[in-house]
Design a protein around this motif. Structure first.
Motif, PDB file in Angstrom:
ATOM      1  N   LEU A   9       0.846  -1.203   0.000  1.00  0.00           N
ATOM      2  CA  LEU A   9       0.000   0.000   0.000  1.00  0.00           C
ATOM      3  C   LEU A   9       0.879   1.250   0.000  1.00  0.00           C
ATOM      4  O   LEU A   9       0.567   2.246   0.657  1.00  0.00           O
ATOM      5  CB  LEU A   9      -0.932  -0.011   1.220  1.00  0.00           C
ATOM      6  N   LYS A  10       1.954   1.201  -0.743  1.00  0.00           N
ATOM      7  CA  LYS A  10       2.849   2.349  -0.841  1.00  0.00           C
ATOM      8  C   LYS A  10       2.152   3.526  -1.530  1.00  0.00           C
ATOM      9  O   LYS A  10       1.408   3.357  -2.493  1.00  0.00           O
ATOM     10  CB  LYS A  10       4.092   1.929  -1.645  1.00  0.00           C
ATOM     11  N   LEU A  11       2.388   4.708  -1.010  1.00  0.00           N
ATOM     12  CA  LEU A  11       1.915   5.946  -1.634  1.00  0.00           C
ATOM     13  C   LEU A  11       0.398   5.909  -1.886  1.00  0.00           C
ATOM     14  O   LEU A  11      -0.079   6.177  -2.975  1.00  0.00           O
ATOM     15  CB  LEU A  11       2.664   6.194  -2.952  1.00  0.00           C
ATOM     16  N   CYS A  12      -0.326   5.588  -0.824  1.00  0.00           N
ATOM     17  CA  CYS A  12      -1.788   5.546  -0.927  1.00  0.00           C
ATOM     18  C   CYS A  12      -2.451   6.597  -0.044  1.00  0.00           C
ATOM     19  O   CYS A  12      -3.672   6.559   0.140  1.00  0.00           O
ATOM     20  CB  CYS A  12      -2.304   4.163  -0.550  1.00  0.00           C
ATOM     21  N   GLY A  13      -1.676   7.518   0.492  1.00  0.00           N
ATOM     22  CA  GLY A  13      -2.252   8.588   1.307  1.00  0.00           C
ATOM     23  C   GLY A  13      -2.780   8.106   2.653  1.00  0.00           C
ATOM     24  O   GLY A  13      -3.701   8.703   3.211  1.00  0.00           O
ATOM     25  N   ILE A  14      -2.198   7.057   3.204  1.00  0.00           N
ATOM     26  CA  ILE A  14      -2.682   6.488   4.467  1.00  0.00           C
ATOM     27  C   ILE A  14      -2.221   7.362   5.629  1.00  0.00           C
ATOM     28  O   ILE A  14      -1.043   7.715   5.732  1.00  0.00           O
ATOM     29  CB  ILE A  14      -2.176   5.048   4.642  1.00  0.00           C
ATOM     30  N   THR A  15      -3.134   7.693   6.515  1.00  0.00           N
ATOM     31  CA  THR A  15      -2.837   8.528   7.679  1.00  0.00           C
ATOM     32  C   THR A  15      -3.012   7.714   8.958  1.00  0.00           C
ATOM     33  O   THR A  15      -3.386   6.538   8.935  1.00  0.00           O
ATOM     34  CB  THR A  15      -3.758   9.750   7.711  1.00  0.00           C
ATOM     35  N   ASP A  16      -2.761   8.391  10.079  1.00  0.00           N
ATOM     36  CA  ASP A  16      -2.925   7.723  11.372  1.00  0.00           C
ATOM     37  C   ASP A  16      -4.364   7.281  11.602  1.00  0.00           C
ATOM     38  O   ASP A  16      -4.617   6.311  12.320  1.00  0.00           O
ATOM     39  CB  ASP A  16      -2.493   8.662  12.502  1.00  0.00           C
ATOM     40  N   ASP A  17      -5.300   7.992  10.997  1.00  0.00           N
ATOM     41  CA  ASP A  17      -6.712   7.652  11.204  1.00  0.00           C
ATOM     42  C   ASP A  17      -7.024   6.239  10.732  1.00  0.00           C
ATOM     43  O   ASP A  17      -7.881   5.556  11.313  1.00  0.00           O
ATOM     44  CB  ASP A  17      -7.608   8.661  10.474  1.00  0.00           C
ATOM     45  N   ALA A  18      -6.358   5.815   9.665  1.00  0.00           N
ATOM     46  CA  ALA A  18      -6.636   4.483   9.118  1.00  0.00           C
ATOM     47  C   ALA A  18      -5.743   3.403   9.729  1.00  0.00           C
ATOM     48  O   ALA A  18      -5.980   2.214   9.507  1.00  0.00           O
ATOM     49  CB  ALA A  18      -6.447   4.495   7.600  1.00  0.00           C
ATOM     50  N   SER A  19      -4.736   3.812  10.492  1.00  0.00           N
ATOM     51  CA  SER A  19      -3.749   2.843  10.980  1.00  0.00           C
ATOM     52  C   SER A  19      -4.354   1.851  11.965  1.00  0.00           C
ATOM     53  O   SER A  19      -3.973   0.678  11.987  1.00  0.00           O
ATOM     54  CB  SER A  19      -2.582   3.580  11.638  1.00  0.00           C
ATOM     55  N   LYS A  20      -5.295   2.313  12.783  1.00  0.00           N
ATOM     56  CA  LYS A  20      -5.875   1.396  13.768  1.00  0.00           C
ATOM     57  C   LYS A  20      -6.633   0.271  13.082  1.00  0.00           C
ATOM     58  O   LYS A  20      -6.493  -0.911  13.435  1.00  0.00           O
ATOM     59  CB  LYS A  20      -6.793   2.170  14.705  1.00  0.00           C
ATOM     60  N   ALA A  21      -7.445   0.617  12.102  1.00  0.00           N
ATOM     61  CA  ALA A  21      -8.202  -0.411  11.377  1.00  0.00           C
ATOM     62  C   ALA A  21      -7.269  -1.353  10.624  1.00  0.00           C
ATOM     63  O   ALA A  21      -7.480  -2.576  10.610  1.00  0.00           O
ATOM     64  CB  ALA A  21      -9.174   0.259  10.407  1.00  0.00           C
ATOM     65  N   LEU A  22      -6.218  -0.787  10.003  1.00  0.00           N
ATOM     66  CA  LEU A  22      -5.262  -1.627   9.285  1.00  0.00           C
ATOM     67  C   LEU A  22      -4.559  -2.590  10.236  1.00  0.00           C
ATOM     68  O   LEU A  22      -4.412  -3.786   9.941  1.00  0.00           O
ATOM     69  CB  LEU A  22      -4.230  -0.752   8.573  1.00  0.00           C
ATOM     70  N   SER A  23      -4.103  -2.066  11.357  1.00  0.00           N
ATOM     71  CA  SER A  23      -3.389  -2.908  12.317  1.00  0.00           C
ATOM     72  C   SER A  23      -4.278  -4.038  12.809  1.00  0.00           C
ATOM     73  O   SER A  23      -3.835  -5.189  12.957  1.00  0.00           O
ATOM     74  CB  SER A  23      -2.908  -2.058  13.497  1.00  0.00           C
ATOM     75  N   HIS A  24      -5.517  -3.726  13.072  1.00  0.00           N
ATOM     76  CA  HIS A  24      -6.459  -4.762  13.518  1.00  0.00           C
ATOM     77  C   HIS A  24      -6.629  -5.821  12.430  1.00  0.00           C
ATOM     78  O   HIS A  24      -6.698  -7.027  12.720  1.00  0.00           O
ATOM     79  CB  HIS A  24      -7.804  -4.112  13.850  1.00  0.00           C
TER      80      HIS A  24
END
Length: 1835
Positions: free
Chosen positions: A1726-1741
């Motif tokens: 998911l390189k260079l997809c504009g991912i921020t901290d807001d989405a990190s929790k859902a991704l980590s889960h």
């Protein structure tokens, strides 16, 4: 230009007032004489009481006042008597005689033409002196006075002859209609403004450039003044006074000086005895040096006799001398500053004009005189700025003066009113008329047209057109209508006009403004003089006879004819014209223009380039239209180029003038588009004409602009012009000159600006009255979004009325009233009104900052304002939330009730900030008691309000009373007190951890207590609390049963306070975090806390440190909150359940001895579920570590023991390794750099093999025996890593002696251990004879690799890889002998530099000399790789025969029977791969004739190689013989569509072909279509790679048709091609039928959302899909969302790449939700997809639930510390993860540290990439030293 002014006569009262100060000073030394004299003129009664006055000056003042009150007659008698009796100073005597009437200066009296009347002062003085007895020097003085009087008479007569008198002017005015003299204007007073601005130097040094950031002082407003005001007392008495008048061209500077001379001659300026005037344009002609006397007498007027006496009188009475220098900007020479630093020059010294001028201004010459200087605002030398006493600007006319002038001009015509109305109705013409010179031109043209066409008049539009029209009118007036039309008259006078043009241009080029008779041709002189274009005057260059001089009547007229010359001259080509027009040459220097005399030259050139002037130019030049248009186009192109450069404010204005003159809308549009969308003008005056040009350009553009006027003088007339600017979005004024009148005028102008959204009027002097009128006017303009009135004088506005007006402005978003000295009462009233205003959302007050925000209805999201939505069944209605901030406004406890009342009025407050006030405990308590009745949704800030401990207790009590309280943050030292709240809707939306119905007990409790219990955070930090304070606090806190986080850090509670706290802790049922940092605890508290671990059943981590700072942080597992649903309500139980999990104990930076370690371990052994112990930074000794390790068997649940930052001895390292024999649950022992140790333990005994990693521990030969004995005792070894130690050759031998017979399967890493070639030979010797050594990899280059793989089972493979070993001949001999013993060597790989240099034939020769049958040949020159795969029959050639020929300098090659040997040795060849080789024709022939005929060849690859065209054809033809081929790779071979038909012939002969790879070629649609036709019959095809070709829609559609029938296809790669979405859709439809497809690679096609959505529809049919690569395809949120939701059906996915697509946050969340469906997912990109901290929790889960995940790429996103911490928490749960890429994010120190902490728990992770994140360099190095798997470098 002659501009007569109205009389400023002095009356008697004024004369007395002028003389009084000096008279009091003179008579205060003679009080007795004055009293005696007064008795002669006053009655005795009037003098009574004077004896009581003792002060002489006071007594004199009283007597003079009595004499004045006695009447004019009495005063005149007294004045005459005083002059006769006393020897008065001459200036005082003059004033007294004037007041007595002898100077003929009585009020409203006409100036007498009799000179004797003007000289009565001197005569009266003479009579008095003759009547008394005087000494001889008096006689000399008398003679001097007589000569001076006579010279004064001459001066007055001379000036009258030059400039006339008012009577003569009045008479001349009646004749001026018949005289065509250009610029012969009527006498109308000008607008003059004195400048009080302090930064005079900045204004002129920059030559009207912008003065960036220059703040404007309060007193800088310019004031209007009269001519007489110029000569009021300026400067100190007796000092030279310098008056500087500047003005733009045509404003009347020269004629003003003439008028001043005329008024002096009429006696209006009695303070001056003598007046001299000089024009710099004439002074330029002087080449010789002069004395001051020669300057005054020779160049102006020579006395008739006694010149020395007159000059001496001038010197003695310099304060009564006025010297005028006109046109400083026209002075051609440089100013000589040498005289400034020297003393006064001798009067007889000959000096240059510049020295004389400088000397006069500096008071070195004629000190005390008054010097008046005029100039255009282009050149203000430094020396003049330092001496100027008065600076004033001539503005020209205002509207009133224009009307007066026009009325006077047309006073004889019946159409006077029509003319005035015509100008008033035309804004552009009215703006021109504000410049007197242009006003005359406009009136001349208007008169001419009205006389001819009185019904309808069409005046020219530009200044250039007016000048052309004026020229034609002057010609017509002289020659009359009978001479023909304009064309005929122009032809008749063409020669004279062209001659005048040549004269003008030559003058400008030579900086010459005055011409002699010889310079001017006779016909030109006659024409110009006749038509009033040239003026003639006397030029005095010496004392000899004057010469006749000629000059254009105005400099702008010379510029016009010069510009005309360039446009009509045949000698001037386009290049020369462009060079002359380039404004860059004009603006080269900052301090002054490069060419001083060209102010309007470029404007005239631009005007002449207009279409309207084309006919005039054609007639004058006698050229066709194309010739003229060519020149005009050159000017327009230059103008366009100029707009592309960076221009400051004044330059933008000049560019706008030039653009306006062209009247070309296309040019104006182009220039408007190139100029910035923000026009900034700083610290210079704009005229209405400037504003007209600016408005023309802005209105021509298509974009909305920002106009910013900072420190600029913008008068009301400018605002009227600005009203027509329709494209202004943001208008800004910042100037102290902007007051109520300005605001009122601006209000009227706003009506025309329909696009205006933001209005700024800052730094002005607007009061409450001005604000009200402005707001009232602005409320009618509904489009306004922002009004800024900062830094004015609005102290007490009419709040209610103003807020009512604001509420009507639907789109209003912001009002700024900062820095206006609003009173506290006004602020509180404002707060009430803001709450009452339905569209107000925020009031922000902090000290002088006052800002009001409104909701607005523009459709945009509100700026950081809380807009909540209240839902019901029918519709959604917005709820207004208000944010109220009243900071630092000295609110006391007395205001608390008023504040509460204000807050209670608002039903929905989001934030309330009352910090920085003086509420104290009492005020805060009053507020907090009312908190349940105040609706606040976010926070209440009471910081810096002088709270005490009692106040804090009161504040904490509200935690129970206010149910929505979420957090309390208090610090007494930092004066922080913040309360944060939550809303019911937020908690009602939280998903329950566990949905459950109540048990009987729970239900009973739920019925008893229905109060919701929300988690609450209490932070009482940095408040110096003692243990005694804690009792008081705990008594309050025990009532707060819902506390989830309690922070008591940075206090002084100590061990006693900690004990008290733990007694209180059981009351906190909801606690999840407890902090007790920096509270001065001892080691005893550490043991106490450790003992409490078993009692705290829900403890998660206990983090302790006695370092600096101290740390005591306890975290608890989250509770399972069970939700009640009884009676239709939902709430959380007050007594939650929790789930016990593993616990962690961390003790750092605490010096503990062996006994302490023993005690601690005994305590910890009693703790259930203890899974992690961290004892880093505690300086543990060997004995302490030994005791610690002895307790490992008793720590049954321990999974990780960490000891970081602790120096280990070699003995201690062995102890740590030996732990694998102490505790069978140990799975890995890792020691790094003798400082960091990690012991990983498994859940059960012997469930997995054990690994040992001792890297960088300085292990040498001395420790290897003991180490090996430890390892031999343990039967299960998966990995031994001894890299980066100091084994050397001897240590290697010792290690091999111990391990070569061990029956284990193990990987042994001995890299970077200083192994030499001899050590390598010993290793190969062991390898040759060892039965358990399967593979050896050796490199002696910088990589220093040495890896040995042992096996305990029978493995037929035996692989040797040698890379850059640099063997010498003696080593090669030993190597041959060793390999002779190596039976069964199946593969050897050579990576040496010489491989790259050798030809293919030479490498093949080496291959066929190998022992055994060659089954694989790989040549990859870009990696210097030569690899052979060999199988061994029963009879083998000895290996040493090959190795002996591996001479690294150049292998020997024998060509005998080469082909035969290849056929024999490669009969079983199955794989042939060549890459980056250069094939000559013979080598290509060998490839085709031998290798492609081999029957067993199944895989053939020739990639990125160089081959002749004939060779490639030969090769493709040879492929027809490869019937057994299963894989064909011809990637990067530059194959075009033309080669495909031949290739297809070969493909048809390959029935078993499964993989066809043709990537990175030039195959187009034809080639793809041909290939598709051949693929129809290839039923076994599993892979097609056509990536990075030139395939479009036709080729792709044909390929898609074939794919429908390819049921065995597993992999297809079409990345990097160029079809349209239509072609891709066809492909997607076909892929839906490929049921076996496993890999789909479609990267870098940019097909967008449309194709992505189509693919999403097809994905459910691809049930076997394992790899999906869609990198860089312009997939947006819409397509990304569809794909993310569709992917969940592809449960077999192993790899997903969506990198370089702007997926949007919604797509990332959808993908995260689907990740648990991918049990086999190994890699996600998911390189260079504009991912921020807001989405990190859902991704980590989601990542946690992917059990097979090995690689995660999240580089080049926007992840910060929050995202890194979320990912770090997920790492221990991903057991197979090997790589996490977080490069190029925003991760800082906190995130990197947390990643390092969690990485220690993860055995399988090989590295985490963190390059180019904002991690401090020192921290990065420290973390890398602790764990090299953290990679901060690029490589």
């Amino acid at each position: 230009m002659q501009l007569p002014f109205q009389s400023d006569d002095l009356d008697l009262e004024g004369a007395i007032a002028s003389a009084r100060p000096q008279l009091v000073e003179f008579l205060s030394h003679r009080p007795g004489w004055l009293l005696t004299t007064s008795q002669r003129f006053l009655p005795g009664v009037a003098l009574n009481g004077l004896d009581s006055i003792t002060d002489h000056k006071e007594k004199v003042s009283v007597l003079l006042e009595l004499l004045e009150k006695a009447g004019p007659a009495t005063w005149k008698q007294f004045a005459q008597y005083l002059c006769m009796e006393c020897d008065l100073p001459l200036d005082l005597e003059i004033l007294l005689m004037s007041s007595a009437g002898e100077g003929n200066l009585s009020q409203k009296q006409e100036v007498c033409t009799d000179v004797s009347a003007q000289s009565s002062v001197l005569k009266g003085s003479a009579r008095r002196r003759h009547s008394s007895s005087i000494v001889s020097d008096k006689a000399v003085k008398q003679q001097r006075l007589d000569s001076a009087e006579k010279y004064r008479y001459l001066l007055i007569n001379s000036i009258r002859q030059r400039y006339g008198s008012r009577r003569a002017a009045a008479a001349a005015a009646a004749q001026e209609q018949t005289q065509p003299l250009a610029f012969n204007q009527a006498f109308v007073n000008l607008v003059i403004r004195q400048s009080k601005a302090s930064p005079l130097k900045e204004r002129t040094d920059k030559a009207q450039e912008d003065v960036a950031g220059a703040s404007e002082p309060d007193g800088c407003a310019d004031t209007a003044m009269k001519v007489s005001d110029l000569f009021c007392s300026v400067g100190r008495s007796g000092m030279t006074k310098v008056i500087f008048l500047f003005g733009k061209p045509g404003t009347g500077k020269t004629m003003l000086t003439h008028r001043i001379c005329q008024q002096w001659a009429e006696g209006v300026l009695p303070q001056f005895f003598f007046t001299f005037q000089f024009e710099f344009r004439q002074l330029n002609l002087l080449k010789r040096k002069l004395t001051l006397k020669e300057l005054l007498f020779d160049l102006f007027l020579q006395p008739e006799d006694s010149s020395d006496a007159v000059f001496q009188y001038l010197l003695e009475n310099a304060q009564h001398t006025l010297i005028i220098f006109d046109g400083l900007d026209e002075f051609a020479a440089d100013m000589d500053m040498s005289s400034c630093s020297k003393g006064s020059p001798a009067l007889t010294s000959h000096m240059s004009i510049s020295k004389l001028f400088v000397g006069l201004c500096h008071g070195k010459l004629l000190p005390g005189c008054t010097v008046l200087v005029t100039s255009r605002p282009k050149r203000l030398p430094d020396f003049l700025l330092n001496t100027v006493d008065l600076l004033a600007e001539i503005w020209g006319f205002d509207h009133e003066k224009v009307e007066e002038y026009v009325s006077h001009y047309f006073h004889q015509h019946s159409f006077k009113e029509q003319a005035i109305a015509h100008l008033k109705n035309n804004t552009k013409l009215l703006s021109m008329c504000l410049i007197p010179a242009l006003c005359y031109v406009v009136c001349t043209c208007l008169e001419y047209l009205l006389l001819k066409h009185q019904v309808s008049v069409e005046l020219p539009q530009t200044m250039t057109q007016f000048y052309i029209k004026m020229l034609l009118i002057f010609i017509n007036k002289q020659q009359g209508e009978h001479a023909g039309g304009e064309e005929t008259q122009l032809n008749c006078n063409r020669k004279a006009i062209l001659g005048l043009c040549d004269l003008a241009l030559k003058g400008l080029e030579d900086k010459k403004l005055v011409f002699y008779l010889g310079d001017t041709p006779e016909h030109v002189k006659e024409f110009a003089s006749l038509h009033g274009l040239l003026t003639v005057f006397e030029v005095k260059t010496s004392g000899t006879c004057p010469e006749a001089g000629y000059a254009f009547v105005h400099l702008s007229l010379q510029e016009f004819f010069a510009a005309l010359c360039l446009m009509v001259s045949e000698k001037v080509d386009k290049n020369y014209l462009k060079k002359k027009f380039s404004l860059k040459s004009k603006w080269t220097l900052k301090n002054e223009a490069k060419t001083e005399f060209v102010e309007s030259f470029h404007i005239f050139l631009s005007g002449l380039s207009s279409k309207e002037c084309r006919t005039f130019l054609m007639l004058l030049a006698e050229q066709d239209e194309a010739w003229v248009q060519d020149k005009q186009e050159a000017i327009l192109q230059s103008l366009k180029k100029l707009a592309a450069t960076h221009l400051t404010g004044p330059k933008v204005i000049e560019l706008c003038h030039c653009t306006f003159e062209t009247q070309d809308l296309k040019v104006a549009q182009h220039i408007a588009s190139l100029l910035n969308f923000k026009y900034e003008f700083k610290n210079f005056r704009l005229t209405p004409l400037d504003m007209s040009a600016l408005v023309f350009v802005i209105n021509s553009g298509q974009d909305l602009t920002h106009l910013d006027f900072t420190g600029c003088l913008v008068d009301v007339d400018c605002l009227e012009v600005l009203a027509g600017c329709k494209n202004v979005e943001h208008l800004s004024f910042r100037s102290r000159r902007c007051g109520d009148d300005f605001a009122a005028a601006l209000s009227k102008s706003l009506r025309g600006m329909r696009s205006l959204k933001k209005l700024e009027l800052t730094g002005g002097s607007i009061t409450a009255e001005g604000m009200t009128s402005l707001v009232q006017a602005s409320s009618q303009y509904l489009q306004l979004e922002e009004i800024n009135l900062q830094d004015n004088q609005i102290q007490d506005p009419e709040v209610k009325r103003v807020m009512d007006l604001f509420s009507r402005m639907e789109k209003l978003k912001k009002i700024d009233l900062s820095n206006n000295n609003l009173s506290l009462n006004a602020v509180l009233i404002l707060a009430k009104e803001v709450i009452a205003c339905q569209n107000a959302t925020e009031l922000r007050v902090r000290k002088d900052t006052v800002i009001i925000y409104f909701s607005g209805l523009s459709g945009k999201a509100p700026r950081s304002l809380d807009l909540r939505w209240k839902e019901n069944k029918e519709h959604v209605t917005p709820t207004r939330f208000v944010k109220l901030c009243l900071q630092n406004r000295s609110l006391s406890s007395q205001h608390a009730k008023e504040v509460v009342a204000i807050l209670q009025r608002c039903p929905h407050l989001s934030e309330v900030d009352l910090s920085g006030n003086k509420l104290g405990d009492e005020g805060c308590s009053c507020l907090l008691e009312s908190l349940p009745w105040i609706s606040i949704s976010k926070q209440l800030d009471l910081s810096q309000n002088h709270l005490s401990v009692n106040g804090i207790c009161s504040l904490l009590k509200c935690v129970n009373t206010c149910q929505k309280m979420m957090e309390v943050q208090i610090s007494l030292c930092c004066e922080t007190a913040v309360l944060r709240f939550t809303e019911d809707r937020e908690f009602s939306s939280l998903p329950p951890r566990e949905e459950s119905m109540f048990s009987t007990d729970d239900q009973q409790y739920g019925e008893e207590n229905q109060t919701p219990t929300y988690p609450q955070k209490i932070r009482l930090t940095d408040s110096c609390f003692q243990a005694s304070d804690l009792k008081k606090l705990c008594s309050v806190l025990k009532e707060c049963s819902s506390i989830s986080e309690l922070d008591l850090s940075s206090n002084c509670l100590g061990d006693e306070g900690l004990l008290q706290l733990f007694q209180f802790l059981p009351n906190l049922k909801m606690l999840s975090s407890l902090k007790f940092n920096d509270n001065q605890i001892s080691l005893n508290s550490v043991f106490f806390l450790a003992q409490s671990l078993p009692t705290l059943e829900n403890i998660k981590m206990m983090n302790l440190s006695l370092g600096h700072p101290q740390v005591v942080h306890l975290t608890f597992w989250e509770r399972i909150r069970v939700r009640s649903t009884c009676r239709g309500r939902s709430s959380f139980l007050a007594h939650p359940k929790y789930e016990a999990k593993g616990r962690c104990f961390c003790l750092r930076d605490c010096r503990v001895g062996p006994e302490d370690v023993t005690r601690l371990c005994q305590i910890l052994a009693q703790c259930p579920q203890l899974t992690e112990i961290d004892l880093s930074g505690n300086s543990l000794s060997d004995q302490s570590i030994e005791r610690l390790l002895s307790f490992l068997p008793y720590l049954c649940h321990l999974t990780l023991l960490s000891i970081r930052n602790n120096t280990f001895s070699p003995c201690c390292t062995v102890l740590l390794i030996n732990s694998i024999n102490l505790c069978e649950r140990i799975r890995m022992v890792e020691v790094r750099s003798n400082e960091n140790a990690f012991l990983h333990l498994g859940a059960s005994m012997r469930s997995q093999k054990t690994s040992c990693r001792l890297t960088g521990c300085a292990i040498g030969q001395g420790q290897i025996d003991e180490l090996c004995r430890v390892l031999e005792r343990h039967g299960w070894l998966a990995e031994v890593d001894l890299s980066r130690n100091q084994l050397g050759d001897e240590g290697l031998k010792c290690l091999l002696d111990h391990l070569h017979q061990a029956p284990v399967t193990c990987s042994l890493n001995l890299s970077h251990n200083r192994i030499s070639q001899d050590g390598v030979l010993h290793l190969i010797s062991v390898f040759a004879t060892s039965g358990n050594t399967a593979e050896v990899e050796i490199s002696l280059c910088s990589k220093a690799t040495l890896i040995i793989k042992l096996t305990s089972r029978d493995d037929p493979r035996k692989i040797l890889r040698l890379t850059e070993c640099n063997f010498q001949p003696e080593h090669l001999e030993k190597l041959c002998l060793l390999l002779e013993k190596c039976a069964g060597l199946t593969e050897y790989i050579i990576e040496e530099p010489w491989v790259f240099k050798e030809s293919v034939m030479n490498l093949l020769e080496l291959a066929v000399q190998a022992c055994g049958n060659v089954t694989e040949i790989t040549i990859c020159k870009d990696k210097t790789l030569f690899q052979l795969g060999v199988s061994f029959p029963h009879c083998l050639e000895k290996v040493e025969s090959v190795v002996s020929r591996l001479n690294l300098d150049k292998p020997e090659i024998k060509h005998t029977c080469f082909y035969q040997r290849v056929l024999e040795k490669c009969a079983q060849l199955q794989e042939l791969r060549w890459s980056h080789v250069e094939l000559h024709n013979d080598e290509a022939e060998t490839l085709v004739r031998i290798f492609l005929l081999l029957p067993e060849l199944k895989k053939f690859g020739l990639t990125s190689s160089s081959i002749m065209p004939s060779g490639i054809d030969y090769l493709i033809t040879g492929l027809q013989n490869c019937q057994a081929i299963e894989e064909l790779n011809l990637g990067s071979m530059k194959l075009s569509s033309a080669a495909i038909p031949k290739l297809v012939l070969g493909l048809r002969e390959m029935p078993s072909l499964k993989r066809l790879i043709l990537n990175h070629n030039s195959i187009g649609n034809d080639g793809c279509s041909t290939l598709a036709e051949a693929l129809k019959n290839m039923h076994y095809m599993e892979e097609i790679d056509l990536s990075h070709n030139k395939i479009g829609d036709p080729g792709l559609i044909n390929l898609a048709a074939v794919l429908l029938k390819m049921q065995n296809l597993k992999r297809i790669d079409l990345s990097g091609n160029s079809p349209s979405p239509a072609g891709w859709e066809k492909l997607m439809e076909a892929l839906a039928y490929c049921k076996c497809i496993e890999e789909l690679l479609l990267s870098r096609n940019g097909f967008g959302d449309r194709t992505a959505v189509k693919l999403a529809l097809c994905l459910p049919h691809m049930t076997s899909l394992k790899i999906l690569c869609l990198q860089n395809n312009n997939i947006g949120p819409a397509g990304g969302m569809k794909l993310a939701r569709a992917l969940v059906v592809c449960g077999l996915l192993e790899e997903i790449s969506l990198s370089e697509n702007d997926l949007g946050e919604g797509s990332i969340h959808a993908l995260s939700e689907g990740l648990p469906c991918f049990e086999r997912l190994r890699k996600i990109d998911l390189k260079l997809c504009g991912i921020t901290d807001d989405a990190s929790k859902a991704l980590s889960h989601g990542f946690r639930q992917c059990p097979s995940m090995e690689e995660i790429i999240l580089s080049w996103n926007a992840l910060g510390d929050g995202g890194a911490q979320e990912l770090a928490s997920a790492l221990p749960g991903m057991e197979k993860l090997k790589m996490l890429d977080l490069e190029k994010n925003h991760i800082g120190a906190c995130g990197a540290t947390r990643l390092a902490e969690e990485l220690a728990k993860c055995l399988e992770i090989q590295f985490i990439r963190l390059w180019d994140n904002p991690v401090p360099k020192g921290l990065a190095e420290n973390l890398t030293s602790q764990d090299p798997r953290l990679c901060f470098s690029f490589y």
